[in-house]
Scaffold this motif. Structure first.
Motif, short mmCIF file in Angstrom:
data_model
loop_
_atom_site.label_atom_id
_atom_site.label_comp_id
_atom_site.label_asym_id
_atom_site.label_seq_id
_atom_site.Cartn_x
_atom_site.Cartn_y
_atom_site.Cartn_z
N ALA A 1 15.36 -3.37 15.65
CA ALA A 1 15.69 -2.20 14.83
C ALA A 1 15.21 -2.43 13.40
CB ALA A 1 17.18 -1.93 14.86
N THR A 2 14.57 -1.41 12.81
CA THR A 2 14.04 -1.51 11.46
C THR A 2 14.75 -0.52 10.53
OG1 THR A 2 11.86 -2.22 12.26
CG2 THR A 2 11.96 -1.31 10.05
N LEU B 1 0.83 -1.20 0.00
CA LEU B 1 0.00 0.00 0.00
C LEU B 1 0.86 1.25 0.00
CD1 LEU B 1 -2.85 1.24 0.14
CD2 LEU B 1 -2.63 1.21 2.62
N ASN B 2 1.90 1.25 0.83
CA ASN B 2 2.75 2.43 0.97
C ASN B 2 4.03 2.34 0.16
OD1 ASN B 2 1.14 3.96 2.97
ND2 ASN B 2 1.51 2.17 4.24
N GLY B 3 4.27 1.18 -0.50
CA GLY B 3 5.43 1.04 -1.35
C GLY B 3 6.74 1.04 -0.61
N THR B 4 6.82 0.31 0.51
CA THR B 4 8.04 0.29 1.32
C THR B 4 8.55 -1.14 1.50
OG1 THR B 4 6.82 0.13 3.42
CG2 THR B 4 7.34 2.35 2.59
N VAL B 5 9.85 -1.25 1.74
CA VAL B 5 10.50 -2.52 2.08
C VAL B 5 11.42 -2.24 3.26
CG1 VAL B 5 12.00 -4.39 1.30
CG2 VAL B 5 10.46 -3.27 -0.33
N THR B 6 11.29 -3.05 4.32
CA THR B 6 12.12 -2.85 5.51
C THR B 6 12.70 -4.18 5.98
OG1 THR B 6 10.23 -3.08 7.00
CG2 THR B 6 10.82 -0.84 6.30
N LEU B 7 13.80 -4.08 6.72
CA LEU B 7 14.40 -5.22 7.40
C LEU B 7 14.39 -4.94 8.89
CD1 LEU B 7 16.11 -7.87 7.55
CD2 LEU B 7 18.14 -6.40 7.36
N THR B 8 13.82 -5.88 9.66
CA THR B 8 13.80 -5.75 11.11
C THR B 8 14.72 -6.81 11.70
OG1 THR B 8 11.52 -4.94 11.08
CG2 THR B 8 12.36 -5.78 13.19
#
Length: 263
Positions: free
Chosen positions: A219-220, A208-215
């Protein structure tokens, strides 16, 4: 014509529970004559570009048990409609994300009630399910498939949380939705130069928001550059997800979280 409802609320303010009876609810879904750019957070509009904003008008009465109580109720009503986006409910199981565009209060003429009219604007015209749905694909492996079924009437924009069961120096992961024609896919490529993935790492793709993260360890970090392809959406009905995995790491699960949507 006014539409029926079972609970009108804006954010935490429930109209009928706060001496502000919602007598009518009217909607106007605008249609554009041409496609115009829209924010990433309204990605569904970019695809169905003919849809415009949804305007909602709610009218009713604010009531008090005395003139002093009426003033108290009116103060609470006005405070609840300060600027800002909040969830607007016509029914308690679906909402629009809306903001107030116009608010009018009738004449205070000594009676214990006063009419009001509020006009809301929802730039994203879809109704969202109040409760998010969650699907877990346990121990997904290379060439595996998994079915996710959407109950809404239009596409749903999912978030994928991909949890690692085993680490490795690099990773190439392609997740394809085989429901549409042609197939839609995105690929996550974790370069060896990154230093490797660890057990318990979580890669999250928010379509939806077009994001990619690593947690990792609470910590993200932003890893948008790891994704190529499209932030695809789930289709109404059955969606068959296909996984291609290489590079060493193994997966504990892929958890898909989404909200069903309706027009």
């Amino acid at each position: 014509m006014p539409e029926t409802y079972n609970q009108v609320a804006f954010g935490s303010f429930v109209y009928d529970a706060n001496n502000a009876s919602a007598g009518t609810w009217r909607e106007d879904l605008q249609v554009r004559s041409q496609v115009v750019p829209v924010p990433r957070s309204h990605r569904a509009l970019a695809r169905d570009g003919y849809l415009g904003t949804r305007m909602v008008a709610v009218e009713g009465m604010i009531e008090g048990t005395s003139l002093a109580d009426l003033r108290t109720q009116l103060d609470a009503f006005l405070a609840a409609h300060m600027p800002g986006h909040r969830n607007l409910y016509r029914d308690n199981d679906r909402y629009l994300v809306a903001e107030v565009r116009r608010l009018a209060i009738g004449e205070l003429d000594g009676l214990l009630w006063v009419p009001y009219s509020v006009q809301f604007e929802a730039a994203d015209p879809y109704y969202y399910a109040a409760t998010a749905s969650e699907d877990t694909w346990p121990s997904p492996a290379d060439t595996g498939t998994h079915v996710v079924t959407i109950a809404g009437a239009v596409t749903a924009a999912p978030t994928f949380a991909i949890t690692l069961a085993g680490g490795g120096a690099s990773l190439t992961l392609t997740l394809t939705n085989q429901a549409p024609t042609p197939d839609e896919a995105f690929t996550l490529t974790v370069p060896a130069a990154f230093g490797g993935l660890l057990v318990g790492d979580v890669l999250t793709v928010d379509t939806l928001n077009g994001t990619v993260t690593l947690t990792r360890g609470g910590a993200t970090t932003n890893r948008r550059s790891w994704l190529t392809g499209t932030f695809w959406e789930l289709q109404p009905g059955k969606n068959t997800l296909h996984l291609a995995l290489s590079g060493g790491p193994t997966l504990a699960s892929i958890v898909t979280v989404y909200r069903d949507r309706w027009l």
